[in-house]
Design an enzyme around this catalytic site. Structure first.
Site, PDB file in Angstrom:
ATOM      1  N   GLU A 181       1.025  -1.182  -0.053  1.00 59.20           N
ATOM      2  CA  GLU A 181      -0.059  -0.011  -0.149  1.00 59.20           C
ATOM      3  C   GLU A 181       0.956   1.230  -0.070  1.00 59.20           C
ATOM      4  O   GLU A 181       2.046   0.994   0.514  1.00 59.20           O
ATOM      5  CB  GLU A 181      -0.780  -0.005   1.182  1.00 59.20           C
ATOM      6  CG  GLU A 181      -1.943  -0.895   1.157  1.00 59.20           C
ATOM      7  CD  GLU A 181      -2.792  -0.985   2.578  1.00 59.20           C
ATOM      8  OE1 GLU A 181      -2.871  -0.256   3.351  1.00 59.20           O
ATOM      9  OE2 GLU A 181      -3.125  -2.199   2.942  1.00 59.20           O
ATOM     10  N   SER A 185      -3.345   1.542   5.903  1.00 55.72           N
ATOM     11  CA  SER A 185      -4.534   1.893   6.231  1.00 55.72           C
ATOM     12  C   SER A 185      -4.778   2.070   7.690  1.00 55.72           C
ATOM     13  O   SER A 185      -5.535   2.717   8.435  1.00 55.72           O
ATOM     14  CB  SER A 185      -5.764   1.114   5.736  1.00 55.72           C
ATOM     15  OG  SER A 185      -5.297  -0.565   6.429  1.00 55.72           O
TER      16      SER A 185
HETATM   17  C1  PLP Z   1     -10.916   0.100   2.308  1.00 59.49           C
HETATM   18  C2  PLP Z   1      -9.729  -0.468   1.575  1.00 59.49           C
HETATM   19  C3  PLP Z   1      -9.964  -1.541   0.608  1.00 59.49           C
HETATM   20  C4  PLP Z   1     -11.256  -1.798   0.203  1.00 59.49           C
HETATM   21  O1  PLP Z   1     -12.151  -0.850  -0.383  1.00 59.49           O
HETATM   22  P1  PLP Z   1     -13.625  -0.979  -0.376  1.00 59.49           P
HETATM   23  O2  PLP Z   1     -14.002  -0.308  -1.426  1.00 59.49           O
HETATM   24  O3  PLP Z   1     -13.826  -0.417   0.933  1.00 59.49           O
HETATM   25  O4  PLP Z   1     -14.128  -2.519  -0.562  1.00 59.49           O
HETATM   26  C5  PLP Z   1      -8.736  -2.120   0.016  1.00 59.49           C
HETATM   27  N1  PLP Z   1      -7.511  -1.751   0.423  1.00 59.49           N
HETATM   28  C6  PLP Z   1      -7.330  -0.707   1.494  1.00 59.49           C
HETATM   29  C7  PLP Z   1      -6.076  -0.389   1.954  1.00 59.49           C
HETATM   30  C8  PLP Z   1      -8.568  -0.052   2.131  1.00 59.49           C
HETATM   31  O5  PLP Z   1      -8.196   0.640   3.092  1.00 59.49           O
END
Ligand code: PLP
Length: 394
Positions: A181, A185
């Protein structure tokens, strides 16, 4: 054999005893820096609606206009008759936003990861992921059947060792996919993307970067950290979501025309799923348009709020914050819950993040700053945080 219902009950009891039980809370208002629950208003420090677009008039109008033009539902999967002009427009705009040839939308970010990774990788290939990547990426990697290796968070040394092994393992037949990432998150820190690019190039791997928490917030166009670092042409797969900074719902992949054509033909969560609904695509399109005009200004507002929060959390820090996500590590799950409750009583929504979202014993508060906050809102966090720090046994 125990009846399943009894077994489920027992499992939930165990989860409760471990302070890992989860419950839904009903929010009675629109998303924003303030939300209403149980007839009480809370300052909301838990949303990913970083730029305050989820309830923005122009974005809502985008959703409404899309419903007027295209209806409430899209009727079928994209490959049957659900590929609305609106989806094509959104994908063109997303590709331009991300600075690449093409983009493809999925109904959610979760479905994006789950569809993309397994159609690219299979047994005989190796997938290497950072230990802290989102569950959707891990699930996609597992579903692929490729060999999966995990490196300690942002540990380039360990990653290189794994890549050396992977290079030998796949031989001339298989491929290597590195997944991370750009902004993590639950920790809010950044991946060393430049170094990751150098490594993946050295070992002939592909790089997939999930920009869920950086799209909208970094770079000249605001498309993410990849853009800010000038790496657009070196990252093969850019993943993003429409549900965070863009205030709508959905996920997307941005990359080469070939990659997107391949996904259209092979990604199961794309092929076997009804096309995204018009309202969410219309909202996302309006959000992109809005960001072209007001993005820089909105970013400036949230980043200066984040700077305030950082000053409060780390009084000596002069560093600018890496993200709008501020984890406050507690460790113990029960203590994190208790602290979150203290905030709630003070009218502040600051969620406790626990296993399996983070590792056991790594429970934390996750404070996010969003566009509608004021300096005064952030000040409100001070006293509950201070009382906790005093009680804390170090
Ligand atoms: C929220 C999130 C997702 C998933 O996305 P949605 O549209 O909520 O299903 C994927 N990767 C990361 C890092 C996220 O924070």
């Amino acid at each position: 054999m125990k009846p399943l219902s009894q077994e489920l009950f027992a499992r939930l009891e165990k989860q409760r005893a471990d302070h890992l039980y989860r419950q839904l809370r009903s929010v009675d208002s629109a998303q924003g820096a303030r939300i209403e629950m149980n007839r009480r208003e809370f300052i909301n420090f838990s949303s990913n609606d970083y730029l305050g677009l989820a309830n923005h008039e122009a974005v809502k109008e985008g959703a409404l206009q899309a419903v007027r033009d295209y209806g409430a539902g899209s009727g079928a999967s994209r490959l049957i008759c659900g590929s609305l002009k609106l989806h094509h427009l959104l994908e063109e705009q997303l590709a331009a936003f991300k600075g690449v040839e093409a983009a493809l939308c999925f109904s959610t970010g979760y479905a994006t990861a789950l569809g993309t990774i397994p159609c690219l990788m299979a047994s005989g290939d190796v997938i290497v992921v950072d230990k802290l990547v989102h569950a959707s990426l891990l699930d996609g990697a597992r579903l692929s059947g490729a060999k999966l290796r995990v490196f300690q968070h942002n540990d380039l040394g360990e990653l290189e060792t794994i890549l050396q092994w992977a290079d030998k393992t796949v031989g001339s037949e298989g491929n290597i996919l590195l997944i991370t990432e750009s902004v993590f998150s639950m920790d809010g820190d950044q991946a060393p993307l430049r170094e990751l690019v150098a490594l993946k190039e050295r070992y002939g791997a592909w790089l997939m970067v999930d920009e869920a928490h950086s799209a909208g917030l970094f770079g000249q166009r605001g498309s993410g950290l990849i853009e800010e670092l000038g790496l657009v042409n070196q990252v093969e797969i850019q993943m993003g979501t429409l549900g965070k900074s863009l205030g709508s719902a959905g996920g997307y992949i941005a990359g080469s025309r070939t990659l997107v054509d391949y996904l259209i033909n092979r990604a199961r969560s794309f092929i076997f799923s009804t096309a995204p609904n018009p309202a969410s695509s219309g909202a996302a399109l309006a959000a992109l348009k809005l960001l072209e005009k007001e993005g820089a200004e909105r970013r400036q507002v949230v980043w200066s709020l984040a700077q305030e929060l950082r000053r409060m959390l780390l009084p000596l820090s002069k560093e600018s914050p890496a993200s709008l996500i501020h984890p406050y590590l507690v460790g113990d799950e029960q203590q994190a819950l208790c602290l979150s409750k203290t905030f709630l009583e003070a009218g502040l929504m600051v969620p406790a993040i626990r296993y399996p979202t983070v590792r056991k014993g790594q429970a934390r508060l996750r404070i996010t700053v969003t566009h509608g906050h004021t300096i005064k809102d952030i000040e409100c966090l001070r006293s509950p945080l201070q009382s906790f720090s005093k009680d804390r046994i170090q």
